[in-house]
Enzyme design. Sequence first.
Site, mmCIF file in Angstrom:
data_model
loop_
_atom_site.group_PDB
_atom_site.id
_atom_site.type_symbol
_atom_site.label_atom_id
_atom_site.label_comp_id
_atom_site.label_asym_id
_atom_site.label_seq_id
_atom_site.Cartn_x
_atom_site.Cartn_y
_atom_site.Cartn_z
ATOM 1 N N ASP A 349 47.631 46.276 43.081
ATOM 2 C CA ASP A 349 47.243 45.005 44.115
ATOM 3 C C ASP A 349 47.096 45.871 45.474
ATOM 4 O O ASP A 349 47.545 47.017 45.761
ATOM 5 C CB ASP A 349 48.442 44.387 44.168
ATOM 6 N N TYR A 419 57.575 52.598 38.457
ATOM 7 C CA TYR A 419 57.437 51.918 39.789
ATOM 8 C C TYR A 419 58.837 52.187 40.219
ATOM 9 O O TYR A 419 59.884 52.126 39.651
ATOM 10 C CB TYR A 419 57.391 50.290 39.441
#
Length: 534
Positions: A349, A419
């Site tokens: 994103d 992540y």
Amino acid sequence: MSSYTEVSQVNGDEEAHVVAASEAAQVDTNKKEAQVTAEAIPSLPPHVVKDLLSIGVCVRCIFRLFGVRGCAYSCLSLLPSDLLSSVEESKGSHDCAVGICSKASENLNCALPFQESEDEPVFCSICLGILQFSYSKEKETLVKKYSASEFAVSIAELVKQEGHQIESFSLEVSVPPIILANERAILLYMKRKYGSEPWFQEKFLTEHTSVKDALKLLIIDSLGSLLFGTGSEDSLIALDSEFSEQSACEADAVFRRSLDGLPDHLFCERFTLPPERVNQPCHMAFLCYRTPIYIGGRYLKYSRNVSQSRWIIDDERMGQASVEEIIGGNIVPLLRGDDYKFHAAGREDIDVRMLGSGRPFLIEVQNARDVPSCVAVKQMEQKINNLEDRLVAVKNLKVVGNQGWNLMREGEAEKQKQYAALVWISRPLEEEDLQTISSFKDMRILQRTPIRVLHRRSPLEREKIIHWMKVGRITGSSQYFLLYLCTQAGTYIKEFVHGDFGRTHPSIGSILGCRAEILQLDVTDVKMDCFLTE
């Protein structure tokens, strides 16, 4: 008088020297071709040759139709009258034996119907001038070349004007479907008129060389010597010659499909046999185009206001810039390409950083004039990494072939991603929470398409795997923590944290039994084997 104005395309001493050098290099080849031509002529029936010439078929197309292969017609300089004289001389006694000698030799010294003058050029009723090296350009200008080497010079000059570095090339030729229709009409005409003669069964049932393949054979050697390259299927340069009759590509495609499915008896009803003589040639355009060059590597994105691809909504840019524009915009000018396409192994994103080893990507540079060296690739990397705003960086850049696609696709389905997320929960974090989160290994979760992307994604339920998780405390904070995790590719991390109103289960919120929100997210590793080293 013709409405066309004939113009010369070879001007100046330098171009004349190039033509002369190319023709001189083919002296030995031409001698061999003359020998092959002399051997091929006795196989041609004079009365049929005269018939074909009379309906406007050029010499090279006659050789094609009779299945003459090799180099017999590649540099043929015979005029129609010369061909007929040679055929009749070689066939005299045989023609008399089959009772057609008088017909074949009749009016030999008279002017042939297939004759042209400078004022009134004549174009082949099959190839429309292509194999005569006659064609029209813009503004209905007639261009006529007198040899294959001179024709090749026109193409070579275009390549040089474009500034291409030549290593190898391929030659692509497209012709309008009317040429296919004309050839079929001639073949059916010959079948109707001469189908019972023995030579027809022997010659006309064999496979013929197509017009476009014949043109390739005519010029490929000369073009190779002029460009200092070698024609090959895996070439870097494609020379695309296009011929049209002022018709759209879609219309040509429809006509071609209709022609392929049309039975002979219906074809004879709808087309004139033989086709009518033509008084204008095809329009021809030379297009020089290099096959795409692929440059692969990994990118890092340091900003939370940079999208991966250019993002415009209602004429308004979203974000400060995009990864593809920063990388592509700096690589394409160095290769003098026309444009580029950006491909990446997944995406993040706009508000997510890409750190660690970076994300694999490919830049597809279209019609590059320069072939990048190792030094040039290193300069590209340095230029991008030294940009003042430092939004994006690249590493391990290299020139790759189509295998770069395979590396990306093979790793994409099986890849794992790691992540780091900054998470807030609605209650203080307990020691037991750390142990609970860390205890999950290869946990399977179900995710329905997130609400935030439902407007562009299908409403599906997907099973994904959370391979491992661990928690890092933040000093002085009891409700904020860092969540480190490794997941299967395609997992929606933001939804895994907050649960997306129950659309993702289990989630961090459901595991801890409280509200959970993700504040920041970074991709720290994309586990794929491609572009890990230079």
